[in-house]
Design a protein around this motif. Structure first.
Motif, PDB file in Angstrom:
ATOM      1  N   ASN A 145       0.858  -1.185   0.000  1.00 25.09           N
ATOM      2  CA  ASN A 145       0.000   0.000   0.000  1.00 25.09           C
ATOM      3  C   ASN A 145       0.899   1.242   0.000  1.00 25.09           C
ATOM      4  OD1 ASN A 145      -2.400   1.457   0.113  1.00 25.09           O
ATOM      5  ND2 ASN A 145      -2.393   1.493   2.344  1.00 25.09           N
ATOM      6  N   TRP A 146       1.903   1.233  -0.892  1.00 20.75           N
ATOM      7  CA  TRP A 146       2.876   2.309  -0.935  1.00 20.75           C
ATOM      8  C   TRP A 146       2.260   3.637  -1.363  1.00 20.75           C
ATOM      9  CZ3 TRP A 146       7.127   1.324   1.502  1.00 20.75           C
ATOM     10  CH2 TRP A 146       7.686   0.057   1.486  1.00 20.75           C
ATOM     11  N   ALA A 147       2.741   4.717  -0.790  1.00 24.42           N
ATOM     12  CA  ALA A 147       2.403   6.063  -1.254  1.00 24.42           C
ATOM     13  C   ALA A 147       3.057   6.261  -2.619  1.00 24.42           C
ATOM     14  CB  ALA A 147       2.917   7.104  -0.257  1.00 24.42           C
ATOM     15  N   ASN A 148       2.628   7.296  -3.331  1.00 31.26           N
ATOM     16  CA  ASN A 148       3.223   7.583  -4.638  1.00 31.26           C
ATOM     17  C   ASN A 148       4.737   7.751  -4.505  1.00 31.26           C
ATOM     18  OD1 ASN A 148       0.733   7.533  -5.837  1.00 31.26           O
ATOM     19  ND2 ASN A 148       0.428   9.753  -5.682  1.00 31.26           N
ATOM     20  N   ASN A 149       5.467   7.199  -5.447  1.00 30.37           N
ATOM     21  CA  ASN A 149       6.934   7.286  -5.525  1.00 30.37           C
ATOM     22  C   ASN A 149       7.639   6.624  -4.334  1.00 30.37           C
ATOM     23  OD1 ASN A 149       6.782   8.811  -7.980  1.00 30.37           O
ATOM     24  ND2 ASN A 149       6.251  10.591  -6.721  1.00 30.37           N
ATOM     25  N   GLU A 150       6.976   5.706  -3.697  1.00 29.95           N
ATOM     26  CA  GLU A 150       7.587   4.948  -2.586  1.00 29.95           C
ATOM     27  C   GLU A 150       7.557   3.464  -2.935  1.00 29.95           C
ATOM     28  OE1 GLU A 150       9.144   6.292  -0.189  1.00 29.95           O
ATOM     29  OE2 GLU A 150       8.384   8.328  -0.282  1.00 29.95           O
ATOM     30  N   PRO A 151       8.435   2.665  -2.429  1.00 27.04           N
ATOM     31  CA  PRO A 151       9.568   3.079  -1.614  1.00 27.04           C
ATOM     32  C   PRO A 151      10.638   3.735  -2.473  1.00 27.04           C
ATOM     33  CG  PRO A 151       9.698   0.731  -2.035  1.00 27.04           C
ATOM     34  CD  PRO A 151       8.422   1.214  -2.661  1.00 27.04           C
ATOM     35  N   ASN A 152      11.281   4.738  -1.907  1.00 29.47           N
ATOM     36  CA  ASN A 152      12.310   5.422  -2.678  1.00 29.47           C
ATOM     37  C   ASN A 152      13.713   5.114  -2.172  1.00 29.47           C
ATOM     38  OD1 ASN A 152      12.532   6.933  -0.365  1.00 29.47           O
ATOM     39  ND2 ASN A 152      11.572   8.758  -1.223  1.00 29.47           N
ATOM     40  N   GLY A 153      13.812   4.440  -1.016  1.00 28.00           N
ATOM     41  CA  GLY A 153      15.119   4.013  -0.522  1.00 28.00           C
ATOM     42  C   GLY A 153      16.104   5.129  -0.304  1.00 28.00           C
ATOM     43  N   ASN A 154      15.606   6.326  -0.005  1.00 30.61           N
ATOM     44  CA  ASN A 154      16.499   7.457   0.245  1.00 30.61           C
ATOM     45  C   ASN A 154      17.529   7.118   1.300  1.00 30.61           C
ATOM     46  OD1 ASN A 154      16.156   9.647  -1.384  1.00 30.61           O
ATOM     47  ND2 ASN A 154      14.579  10.608  -0.127  1.00 30.61           N
ATOM     48  N   GLY A 155      18.735   6.862   0.904  1.00 28.10           N
ATOM     49  CA  GLY A 155      19.809   6.595   1.855  1.00 28.10           C
ATOM     50  C   GLY A 155      19.566   5.357   2.685  1.00 28.10           C
ATOM     51  N   VAL A 156      19.239   5.558   3.947  1.00 30.29           N
ATOM     52  CA  VAL A 156      19.110   4.446   4.888  1.00 30.29           C
ATOM     53  C   VAL A 156      17.644   4.128   5.203  1.00 30.29           C
ATOM     54  CG1 VAL A 156      21.360   4.828   5.931  1.00 30.29           C
ATOM     55  CG2 VAL A 156      19.367   6.034   6.841  1.00 30.29           C
ATOM     56  N   GLU A 157      16.737   4.472   4.331  1.00 35.38           N
ATOM     57  CA  GLU A 157      15.309   4.233   4.578  1.00 35.38           C
ATOM     58  C   GLU A 157      14.963   2.782   4.270  1.00 35.38           C
ATOM     59  OE1 GLU A 157      13.106   7.118   2.328  1.00 35.38           O
ATOM     60  OE2 GLU A 157      13.673   8.738   3.677  1.00 35.38           O
ATOM     61  N   VAL A 158      14.902   1.957   5.311  1.00 32.37           N
ATOM     62  CA  VAL A 158      14.621   0.540   5.099  1.00 32.37           C
ATOM     63  C   VAL A 158      13.455   0.029   5.941  1.00 32.37           C
ATOM     64  CG1 VAL A 158      16.973  -0.008   4.361  1.00 32.37           C
ATOM     65  CG2 VAL A 158      16.364  -0.206   6.771  1.00 32.37           C
ATOM     66  N   CYS A 159      12.890   0.858   6.819  1.00 25.91           N
ATOM     67  CA  CYS A 159      11.766   0.439   7.656  1.00 25.91           C
ATOM     68  C   CYS A 159      10.479   1.100   7.166  1.00 25.91           C
ATOM     69  CB  CYS A 159      12.024   0.798   9.116  1.00 25.91           C
ATOM     70  SG  CYS A 159      13.372  -0.158   9.838  1.00 25.91           S
ATOM     71  N   VAL A 160       9.354   0.407   7.327  1.00 26.54           N
ATOM     72  CA  VAL A 160       8.083   0.842   6.740  1.00 26.54           C
ATOM     73  C   VAL A 160       7.165   1.415   7.819  1.00 26.54           C
ATOM     74  CG1 VAL A 160       6.081   0.100   5.396  1.00 26.54           C
ATOM     75  CG2 VAL A 160       8.316  -0.950   4.988  1.00 26.54           C
ATOM     76  N   HIS A 161       6.505   2.524   7.466  1.00 28.73           N
ATOM     77  CA  HIS A 161       5.512   3.126   8.357  1.00 28.73           C
ATOM     78  C   HIS A 161       4.343   3.641   7.536  1.00 28.73           C
ATOM     79  CE1 HIS A 161       5.962   7.574   7.698  1.00 28.73           C
ATOM     80  NE2 HIS A 161       7.063   7.145   7.099  1.00 28.73           N
ATOM     81  N   SER A 177       1.837   6.698   6.574  1.00 27.86           N
ATOM     82  CA  SER A 177       2.084   8.141   6.529  1.00 27.86           C
ATOM     83  C   SER A 177       0.854   8.887   6.044  1.00 27.86           C
ATOM     84  CB  SER A 177       3.275   8.457   5.619  1.00 27.86           C
ATOM     85  OG  SER A 177       2.966   8.178   4.273  1.00 27.86           O
ATOM     86  N   ASN A 178       0.728  10.093   6.549  1.00 27.58           N
ATOM     87  CA  ASN A 178      -0.340  11.012   6.139  1.00 27.58           C
ATOM     88  C   ASN A 178      -1.728  10.459   6.447  1.00 27.58           C
ATOM     89  OD1 ASN A 178       1.684  12.725   5.182  1.00 27.58           O
ATOM     90  ND2 ASN A 178       1.721  11.615   3.244  1.00 27.58           N
ATOM     91  N   SER A 179      -2.731  11.209   6.111  1.00 26.96           N
ATOM     92  CA  SER A 179      -4.100  10.842   6.474  1.00 26.96           C
ATOM     93  C   SER A 179      -4.641   9.671   5.655  1.00 26.96           C
ATOM     94  CB  SER A 179      -5.025  12.043   6.328  1.00 26.96           C
ATOM     95  OG  SER A 179      -5.004  12.507   4.998  1.00 26.96           O
ATOM     96  N   ASN A 180      -3.945   9.283   4.584  1.00 26.62           N
ATOM     97  CA  ASN A 180      -4.424   8.148   3.786  1.00 26.62           C
ATOM     98  C   ASN A 180      -3.783   6.823   4.209  1.00 26.62           C
ATOM     99  OD1 ASN A 180      -1.827   8.290   2.758  1.00 26.62           O
ATOM    100  ND2 ASN A 180      -2.444   8.966   0.723  1.00 26.62           N
ATOM    101  N   TYR A 181      -2.874   6.877   5.179  1.00 24.88           N
ATOM    102  CA  TYR A 181      -2.205   5.689   5.731  1.00 24.88           C
ATOM    103  C   TYR A 181      -1.439   4.878   4.686  1.00 24.88           C
ATOM    104  CZ  TYR A 181      -4.885   6.728   9.885  1.00 24.88           C
ATOM    105  OH  TYR A 181      -5.421   7.358  10.968  1.00 24.88           O
ATOM    106  N   ARG A 182      -1.022   5.528   3.607  1.00 31.09           N
ATOM    107  CA  ARG A 182      -0.174   4.849   2.631  1.00 31.09           C
ATOM    108  C   ARG A 182       1.189   4.604   3.254  1.00 31.09           C
ATOM    109  NH1 ARG A 182      -2.582   2.752  -1.876  1.00 31.09           N
ATOM    110  NH2 ARG A 182      -3.771   4.294  -2.979  1.00 31.09           N
TER     111      ARG A 182
END
Length: 176
Positions: A112-128, A130-135
């Protein structure tokens, strides 16, 4: 020196009292799954995993639209949007980045990824969420802090059912 020790012990006591008194909420989704939510405090991903584990729970894994919708029914009532999930990225030489659920080790078969996610910016490896749509979004596990969302571990849940059935069986045999 004595003053420093008193301050140190006071801080430890304050931390312990805060940890014990942190109010958590329980939510039973329409599908029967139970979730524990701490929407008053924030944790990094590792702290969230530890908080869930010490309660015999696990970070949430979402493997279907039905589970996602049932979970969101309760989360929307809280007016909080960012919660850690049990998803984490692993990097394989032959497969590239693969997201898996920490509770089962299984690859994501639902997302249920948000638009343009996952983007792996640097060390981004954990999922949460986000925002009011819970993507979903991938974030830094250590330096990002979000609310806590745990679920009963499916394996523990099945074991509890089995124990309950065995207790009923034994009580029936013994006429207790």
């Amino acid at each position: 020196m004595l003053h420093f020790l008193n301050l140190k012990y006071s801080l430890v006591l304050l931390f312990l009292v805060h940890t014990v008194l942190a109010e958590v909420k329980w939510y039973t989704a329409p599908d029967g799954n139970r979730y524990m939510v701490d929407d008053e405090n924030t944790y990094n991903w590792y702290e969230s995993l530890a908080e869930c584990t010490k309660r015999g729970l696990t970070l949430v894994s979402i493997n279907s639209d039905q589970k996602n919708d049932a979970l969101l029914t309760g989360l929307r009532q809280l007016n909080k949007y960012e919660f850690w999930l049990g998803g984490v990225a692993t990097n394989y030489r032959n497969r590239g980045v693969v997201f898996r659920w920490i509770s089962s080790g299984e690859d994501f078969d639902y997302t249920n990824w948000a638009n343009n996610e996952p983007n792996g910016n640097g060390v981004e490896v954990c999922v949460h969420t986000s925002n009011s749509n819970y993507r979903w979004n991938d974030r830094d596990c250590l330096n990002s802090k979000f609310n806590l969302l745990c679920e009963e571990n499916p394996n523990v849940k099945e074991l509890k059912k089995f124990i309950s059935l065995m207790e009923d069986y034994i009580h029936g045999i013994l006429n207790i």
